[in-house]
Design a protein around this motif. Structure first.
Motif, PDB file in Angstrom:
ATOM      1  N   SER A   2     -10.351  61.330  65.783  1.00 56.23           N
ATOM      2  CA  SER A   2      -9.557  62.013  64.765  1.00 56.23           C
ATOM      3  C   SER A   2     -10.490  62.836  63.881  1.00 56.23           C
ATOM      4  CB  SER A   2      -8.785  60.991  63.921  1.00 56.23           C
ATOM      5  OG  SER A   2      -7.845  60.321  64.725  1.00 56.23           O
ATOM      6  N   ASP A  87      -5.156  66.179  69.542  1.00 58.76           N
ATOM      7  CA  ASP A  87      -4.694  64.959  68.857  1.00 58.76           C
ATOM      8  C   ASP A  87      -4.617  65.187  67.350  1.00 58.76           C
ATOM      9  OD1 ASP A  87      -4.497  63.576  71.229  1.00 58.76           O
ATOM     10  OD2 ASP A  87      -6.227  62.280  70.889  1.00 58.76           O
ATOM     11  N   THR A  88      -5.661  65.793  66.799  1.00 58.20           N
ATOM     12  CA  THR A  88      -5.715  66.028  65.353  1.00 58.20           C
ATOM     13  C   THR A  88      -4.639  67.023  64.920  1.00 58.20           C
ATOM     14  OG1 THR A  88      -8.093  65.581  65.315  1.00 58.20           O
ATOM     15  CG2 THR A  88      -7.170  66.805  63.452  1.00 58.20           C
ATOM     16  N   ALA A  91      -1.318  65.395  64.759  1.00 56.29           N
ATOM     17  CA  ALA A  91      -1.219  64.473  63.623  1.00 56.29           C
ATOM     18  C   ALA A  91      -1.081  65.227  62.294  1.00 56.29           C
ATOM     19  CB  ALA A  91      -2.448  63.565  63.579  1.00 56.29           C
ATOM     20  N   SER A 207      -1.562  55.880  73.019  1.00 53.13           N
ATOM     21  CA  SER A 207      -1.468  57.262  73.511  1.00 53.13           C
ATOM     22  C   SER A 207      -0.128  57.919  73.188  1.00 53.13           C
ATOM     23  CB  SER A 207      -1.715  57.295  75.019  1.00 53.13           C
ATOM     24  OG  SER A 207      -3.040  56.914  75.318  1.00 53.13           O
ATOM     25  N   ARG A 210      -0.067  58.943  69.586  1.00 51.64           N
ATOM     26  CA  ARG A 210      -0.881  60.148  69.358  1.00 51.64           C
ATOM     27  C   ARG A 210      -0.154  61.392  69.850  1.00 51.64           C
ATOM     28  NH1 ARG A 210      -4.966  56.426  70.083  1.00 51.64           N
ATOM     29  NH2 ARG A 210      -4.938  56.559  72.355  1.00 51.64           N
ATOM     30  N   THR A 215      -0.374  59.294  63.639  1.00 51.26           N
ATOM     31  CA  THR A 215      -1.733  58.783  63.536  1.00 51.26           C
ATOM     32  C   THR A 215      -1.792  57.404  62.883  1.00 51.26           C
ATOM     33  OG1 THR A 215      -3.975  59.355  62.855  1.00 51.26           O
ATOM     34  CG2 THR A 215      -2.221  59.879  61.302  1.00 51.26           C
ATOM     35  N   SER A 218      -0.908  54.915  65.721  1.00 50.17           N
ATOM     36  CA  SER A 218      -1.973  54.844  66.721  1.00 50.17           C
ATOM     37  C   SER A 218      -3.198  54.129  66.159  1.00 50.17           C
ATOM     38  CB  SER A 218      -2.352  56.236  67.221  1.00 50.17           C
ATOM     39  OG  SER A 218      -2.884  57.033  66.191  1.00 50.17           O
ATOM     40  N   SER A 219      -3.493  54.343  64.893  1.00 44.23           N
ATOM     41  CA  SER A 219      -4.641  53.677  64.265  1.00 44.23           C
ATOM     42  C   SER A 219      -4.436  52.172  64.190  1.00 44.23           C
ATOM     43  CB  SER A 219      -4.880  54.237  62.867  1.00 44.23           C
ATOM     44  OG  SER A 219      -5.225  55.605  62.915  1.00 44.23           O
ATOM     45  N   GLY A 245      -7.277  56.676  76.665  1.00 40.47           N
ATOM     46  CA  GLY A 245      -7.111  56.431  75.232  1.00 40.47           C
ATOM     47  C   GLY A 245      -8.082  55.386  74.711  1.00 40.47           C
ATOM     48  N   TYR A 249     -11.081  55.877  71.892  1.00 38.83           N
ATOM     49  CA  TYR A 249     -10.925  55.262  70.570  1.00 38.83           C
ATOM     50  C   TYR A 249     -11.540  53.876  70.427  1.00 38.83           C
ATOM     51  CZ  TYR A 249      -7.998  59.207  69.384  1.00 38.83           C
ATOM     52  OH  TYR A 249      -7.558  60.486  69.115  1.00 38.83           O
TER      53      TYR A 249
END
Length: 391
Positions: A2, A87-88, A91, A207, A210, A215, A218-219, A245, A249
């Protein structure tokens, strides 16, 4: 993986717009639109992050059409981290908050709720009521016939001279819809001398969250998996989407695709029955581009005496499955799928091996709709049967 907005801009600036990624991008190959290419999307991401362009519907459409197959990363001479960029961007600028995702979230996060849903689905299929379910929800057409749900033990001891230990990642879709592959994996690993740990607290790889730009969710899933798995032993995945994934991560864990791990094992004591069949292999994008373990599948299957292992023509192109993509971007997903079905039909494929549950579901559904009979199996199911599983 991220990034902050400033980090996104810096990473996007590393793209020199050389265009080497273009022929590798499935959506660009279909649309011919620069905005649906990796370098085009990177330019859009940077522009929106810098407030040069508005975060509007057209921008969202171009980013949403991306499959996150990451073929562009394999072609990029500057090693731009496109996965982190998309991904970012999802999010920060395109988070999806739908009723369906809110309802699904607890079942994805909590295995006991997922198990209840699996039992209900299995009972529905046993009662021949799944036709009604498919009428209520078109997404149910993707569901394969499933095996009776499993309550997993925390550890399955080696059945031969012990050589080590591994952890097995279940996954949400894999656990619910393809426990046969997970059971076959345990069987093979035990035969090769490995204790198999199945941590009870493990959860979804994150995944799907995301992909939806969630986010926070997913976190939480990443954090739970980080605590669940022992960092000192390999964590094996049977679904390459999950493996990708986890690889991104959980960098401190030893994430490996099961086929790649099996190729490091000693097979000298294992008797493999011959199989005089041609087996075609479909390479999932995540196995090829992120885990970079696709060649291990061919080497593993070539251990079967009498078998003829071939790559499915067009393997460098995504099948269109891509997690929830087959549901959220069905037109593009089906266009890409048609190419796979054409290759399968042209080559008279009888057995197709694929290492990702999303690819398996998407391709199998397309085959059913076209009334084409093909056994779509995980490579581990094929090898397990040849060494005695299910006999």
């Amino acid at each position: 993986m991220s990034l902050s907005i400033q980090e996104l801009i810096v990473e996007a600036d590393r793209c020199v717009a050389c265009g080497l990624c273009l022929p590798h991008c499935p959506t660009y190959r279909k649309t011919g639109s620069e905005a649906d290419s990796p370098r085009g999307r990177i330019q859009l991401m940077r522009a929106v992050a810098q407030d040069t362009l508005p975060n509007n519907t057209r921008f969202n459409e171009h980013i949403d059409l991306c499959l996150s197959c990451r073929s562009c990363e394999s072609a990029c001479p500057n090693n731009v981290n496109y996965g982190a960029l998309v991904d970012t961007t999802r999010a920060l600028f395109i988070p999806k908050k739908t009723i369906l995702s809110a309802l699904a979230k607890p079942f994805i996060r909590h295995r006991h709720l997922a198990n209840i849903a699996s039992w209900l689905l299995w009972l529905t299929q046993q009662a021949k009521l799944d036709g009604l379910l498919k009428k209520i929800s078109p997404a149910a057409k993707l569901l394969p016939p499933i095996d009776k749900p499993v309550t997993w033990n925390s550890m399955y001891p080696a059945t031969f001279q012990r050589k080590g230990a591994v952890s097995l990642f279940l996954g949400c879709a894999g656990n619910a819809l393809d426990n046969q592959t997970l059971k076959a994996s345990i069987y093979v690993l035990n035969k090769l001398g490995f204790d198999v740990h199945v941590p009870s607290r493990q959860t979804c790889c994150g995944s799907i969250a995301r992909q939806m730009g969630d986010t926070d969710e997913s976190s939480k899933l990443v954090a739970q998996n980080q605590l669940s798995f022992d960092q000192t032993i390999p964590v094996l995945t049977t679904a390459s989407g999950c493996g990708a994934g986890l690889n991104d991560y959980l960098p401190d864990h030893k994430i490996q695709d099961i086929s790649a791990f099996l190729m490091t094992c000693d097979w000298t004591t294992i008797h493999i029955k011959p199989l005089n069949e041609r087996i075609y292999v479909q390479d999932p994008c995540t196995l090829r581009n992120v885990q970079k373990s696709h060649q291990a599948v061919y080497t593993l299957l070539k251990k079967i005496p009498g078998s003829d292992i071939q790559a499915l023509p067009g393997n460098s192109q995504c099948c269109g499955g891509a997690g929830a993509y087959m549901l959220t971007q069905s037109d593009m997903a089906n266009s890409l799928l048609d190419d796979k079905l054409t290759a399968i039909k042209a080559n008279n494929v009888v057995i197709l091996a694929t290492s990702n549950i999303g690819c398996s579901l998407h391709i199998a559904n397309g085959l059913r709709e076209k009334n084409i009979t093909v056994s779509v199996l995980h490579p581990i199911q094929i090898i397990a049967k040849q060494i005695g599983y299910g006999v």
